[in-house]
Design a protein around this motif. Structure first.
Motif, PDB file in Angstrom:
ATOM      1  N   GLU A   1      -5.516   0.810  -5.244  1.00  0.00           N
ATOM      2  CA  GLU A   1      -5.472   1.798  -4.311  1.00  0.00           C
ATOM      3  C   GLU A   1      -4.319   1.710  -3.173  1.00  0.00           C
ATOM      4  O   GLU A   1      -3.742   2.640  -2.929  1.00  0.00           O
ATOM      5  CB  GLU A   1      -6.564   1.894  -3.493  1.00  0.00           C
ATOM      6  CG  GLU A   1      -8.008   2.412  -4.352  1.00  0.00           C
ATOM      7  CD  GLU A   1      -9.250   2.451  -3.709  1.00  0.00           C
ATOM      8  OE1 GLU A   1      -9.479   1.708  -2.507  1.00  0.00           O
ATOM      9  OE2 GLU A   1     -10.077   3.137  -3.971  1.00  0.00           O
ATOM     10  N   LYS A   2      -4.192   0.658  -2.562  1.00  0.00           N
ATOM     11  CA  LYS A   2      -3.289   0.302  -1.406  1.00  0.00           C
ATOM     12  C   LYS A   2      -1.756   0.463  -2.162  1.00  0.00           C
ATOM     13  O   LYS A   2      -1.014   1.202  -1.508  1.00  0.00           O
ATOM     14  CB  LYS A   2      -3.368  -1.055  -0.774  1.00  0.00           C
ATOM     15  CG  LYS A   2      -4.477  -1.189   0.102  1.00  0.00           C
ATOM     16  CD  LYS A   2      -4.498  -2.348   1.030  1.00  0.00           C
ATOM     17  CE  LYS A   2      -3.478  -2.276   2.006  1.00  0.00           C
ATOM     18  NZ  LYS A   2      -3.657  -1.266   2.941  1.00  0.00           N
ATOM     19  N   LEU A   3      -1.717  -0.108  -3.505  1.00  0.00           N
ATOM     20  CA  LEU A   3      -0.104  -0.171  -4.090  1.00  0.00           C
ATOM     21  C   LEU A   3       0.049   1.519  -4.170  1.00  0.00           C
ATOM     22  O   LEU A   3       1.209   1.891  -3.811  1.00  0.00           O
ATOM     23  CB  LEU A   3      -0.236  -0.819  -5.504  1.00  0.00           C
ATOM     24  CG  LEU A   3       1.153  -0.794  -6.007  1.00  0.00           C
ATOM     25  CD1 LEU A   3       1.307  -2.259  -6.702  1.00  0.00           C
ATOM     26  CD2 LEU A   3       0.916   0.300  -7.227  1.00  0.00           C
ATOM     27  N   LEU A   4      -0.811   2.286  -4.807  1.00  0.00           N
ATOM     28  CA  LEU A   4      -0.570   3.678  -5.038  1.00  0.00           C
ATOM     29  C   LEU A   4      -0.521   4.538  -3.789  1.00  0.00           C
ATOM     30  O   LEU A   4       0.336   5.421  -3.679  1.00  0.00           O
ATOM     31  CB  LEU A   4      -1.668   4.240  -6.018  1.00  0.00           C
ATOM     32  CG  LEU A   4      -1.949   3.588  -7.446  1.00  0.00           C
ATOM     33  CD1 LEU A   4      -3.039   4.216  -8.224  1.00  0.00           C
ATOM     34  CD2 LEU A   4      -0.473   3.949  -8.054  1.00  0.00           C
ATOM     35  N   SER A   5      -1.464   4.312  -2.824  1.00  0.00           N
ATOM     36  CA  SER A   5      -1.150   5.120  -1.667  1.00  0.00           C
ATOM     37  C   SER A   5       0.074   4.876  -0.677  1.00  0.00           C
ATOM     38  O   SER A   5       0.687   5.823  -0.190  1.00  0.00           O
ATOM     39  CB  SER A   5      -2.346   4.683  -0.896  1.00  0.00           C
ATOM     40  OG  SER A   5      -2.603   3.599  -0.197  1.00  0.00           O
TER      41      SER A   5
ATOM     42  N   GLU B   1      13.063  -0.101  -4.544  1.00  0.00           N
ATOM     43  CA  GLU B   1      12.342  -0.099  -3.322  1.00  0.00           C
ATOM     44  C   GLU B   1      11.183  -0.839  -3.201  1.00  0.00           C
ATOM     45  O   GLU B   1      10.518  -0.786  -4.193  1.00  0.00           O
ATOM     46  CB  GLU B   1      12.159   1.401  -2.756  1.00  0.00           C
ATOM     47  CG  GLU B   1      13.671   2.252  -2.629  1.00  0.00           C
ATOM     48  CD  GLU B   1      13.154   3.769  -2.394  1.00  0.00           C
ATOM     49  OE1 GLU B   1      14.285   4.537  -1.912  1.00  0.00           O
ATOM     50  OE2 GLU B   1      12.206   4.184  -2.795  1.00  0.00           O
ATOM     51  N   ILE B   2      10.912  -1.471  -2.157  1.00  0.00           N
ATOM     52  CA  ILE B   2      10.033  -2.333  -1.999  1.00  0.00           C
ATOM     53  C   ILE B   2       8.823  -1.460  -1.003  1.00  0.00           C
ATOM     54  O   ILE B   2       8.836  -0.926   0.080  1.00  0.00           O
ATOM     55  CB  ILE B   2      10.079  -3.518  -1.261  1.00  0.00           C
ATOM     56  CG1 ILE B   2      11.054  -4.545  -1.661  1.00  0.00           C
ATOM     57  CG2 ILE B   2       8.566  -4.491  -0.849  1.00  0.00           C
ATOM     58  CD1 ILE B   2      10.699  -4.822  -3.312  1.00  0.00           C
ATOM     59  N   SER B   3       7.760  -0.822  -1.864  1.00  0.00           N
ATOM     60  CA  SER B   3       6.697  -0.323  -1.197  1.00  0.00           C
ATOM     61  C   SER B   3       5.568  -0.981  -0.621  1.00  0.00           C
ATOM     62  O   SER B   3       4.716  -0.170   0.140  1.00  0.00           O
ATOM     63  CB  SER B   3       6.426   1.102  -1.992  1.00  0.00           C
ATOM     64  OG  SER B   3       5.741   0.515  -3.362  1.00  0.00           O
ATOM     65  N   GLY B   4       5.279  -2.140  -0.727  1.00  0.00           N
ATOM     66  CA  GLY B   4       4.121  -3.178  -0.476  1.00  0.00           C
ATOM     67  C   GLY B   4       4.272  -4.490  -0.729  1.00  0.00           C
ATOM     68  O   GLY B   4       4.923  -4.842  -1.780  1.00  0.00           O
TER      69      GLY B   4
END
Length: 298
Positions: free
Chosen positions: A125-129, A251-254
């Motif tokens: 969930e955190k990865l997608l959000s 890009e690094i998103s999390g």
């Protein structure tokens, strides 16, 4: 920025596991990693081969099955009409659920399996959000009244390690090949009356706008070194795991941390650089695998 990256570095509790390796086996794995020769012959940054098959769940809006060695994941994507949340009336919803079968985690007790399901669900969930790979405004049908609720369900059938990465590969493939049914909003006699007609023709649909779904590259600290795509035996001697979300722009998103072992800023920077390179390579391989399927839908 560096500060925002550290703000996203989340420590998660480890789940309880039944120890399977002897001290000599643990030492052999650790020494092999230090020599850059792992038990299966790979170097520290080598990824195992994986296969992708899409359209594996009937009646789902999108689905994919990924096999990474013996790690076997099925992810399905389903769209249902729902009511938007009151605090976000102009947005649809995304709901994730990860379930591990008993055969995929035989080294965990019942509570451990429950903890693992919750942990993997939260990480997905955190990865997608945080990646914002899906514009929730695109999921609205009638502002404040009706929207699409996007359900992403991942089932872990078997595991030979690196489950989170495999879930993310399967999720990316399922979302990339998902479609949204054509709908028609028919107004009634007054302003508050309406009817939503959903087309039941599977060809009367458009692709889901999910073009920047990230992959997850997990790096496992073993001794003084880190490896990617750890086997289940390597995971048992891991003191910390750092999972890094990478999109197709590099890009690094999390960044998400698990385990009690410490990671220095210098080591973290090395992990990010390695994850970016490996993540772009994974995305290229996923694209190659999905290209025939996407060409058929054009």
């Amino acid at each position: 920025s560096t500060q925002s990256t550290w703000d996203r570095l989340i420590g998660l509790l480890s789940y309880p596991a039944i120890m399977l390796l002897s001290p000599s086996e643990r030492s052999w794995i650790t020494e092999g990693v230090s020599e850059n020769v792992r038990g299966d012959g790979r170097s520290r940054l080598d990824y195992r081969y994986f296969s992708i098959k899409t359209g594996v769940v009937a009646h789902a809006n999108g689905s994919a099955r990924v096999k990474l060695d013996n790690t076997d994941i099925i992810t399905s994507v389903n769209l249902e009409i729902s009511e938007p949340d009151t605090d976000t009336p102009d947005q649809g919803k995304i709901v994730c659920a990860v379930e591990c079968t008993p055969t995929s985690c035989v080294n965990l007790d019942q509570q451990g399996v429950m903890n693992l399901n919750a942990q993997l669900t939260m990480e997905l969930e955190k990865l997608l959000s945080e990646s914002r790979c899906i514009n929730l405004n695109d999921l609205i049908i009638i502002p404040g009244k009706q929207c699409w609720s996007l359900s992403i369900d991942a089932l872990v059938l078997e595991s030979s390690g690196n489950v989170l990465d495999a879930i993310c590969i399967s999720t990316m493939a399922a979302l990339t090949t998902s479609t949204v049914p054509t709908i028609e909003v028919v107004k009634g006699e007054n302003e508050n009356q309406y009817e939503i007609v959903v087309s039941d023709d599977p060809f009367d649909a458009k692709p889901l706008a999910a073009n920047n779904v990230p992959v997850c590259v997990s790096l496992f600290k073993i001794g003084s070194y880190f490896v990617v795509d750890a086997t289940d035996e390597e995971e048992e001697v891991t003191t910390a795991r750092v999972s890094i979300a990478v999109n197709r722009a590099g890009e690094i998103s999390g960044i998400y941390k698990n385990g009690i072992g410490g990671i220095s800023p210098v080591a973290l920077n090395e992990m990010v650089l390695a994850a970016r390179k490996i993540g772009l390579d994974l995305i290229a391989k996923i694209d190659d695998s999905l290209r025939p399927k996407l060409s058929d839908t054009d």
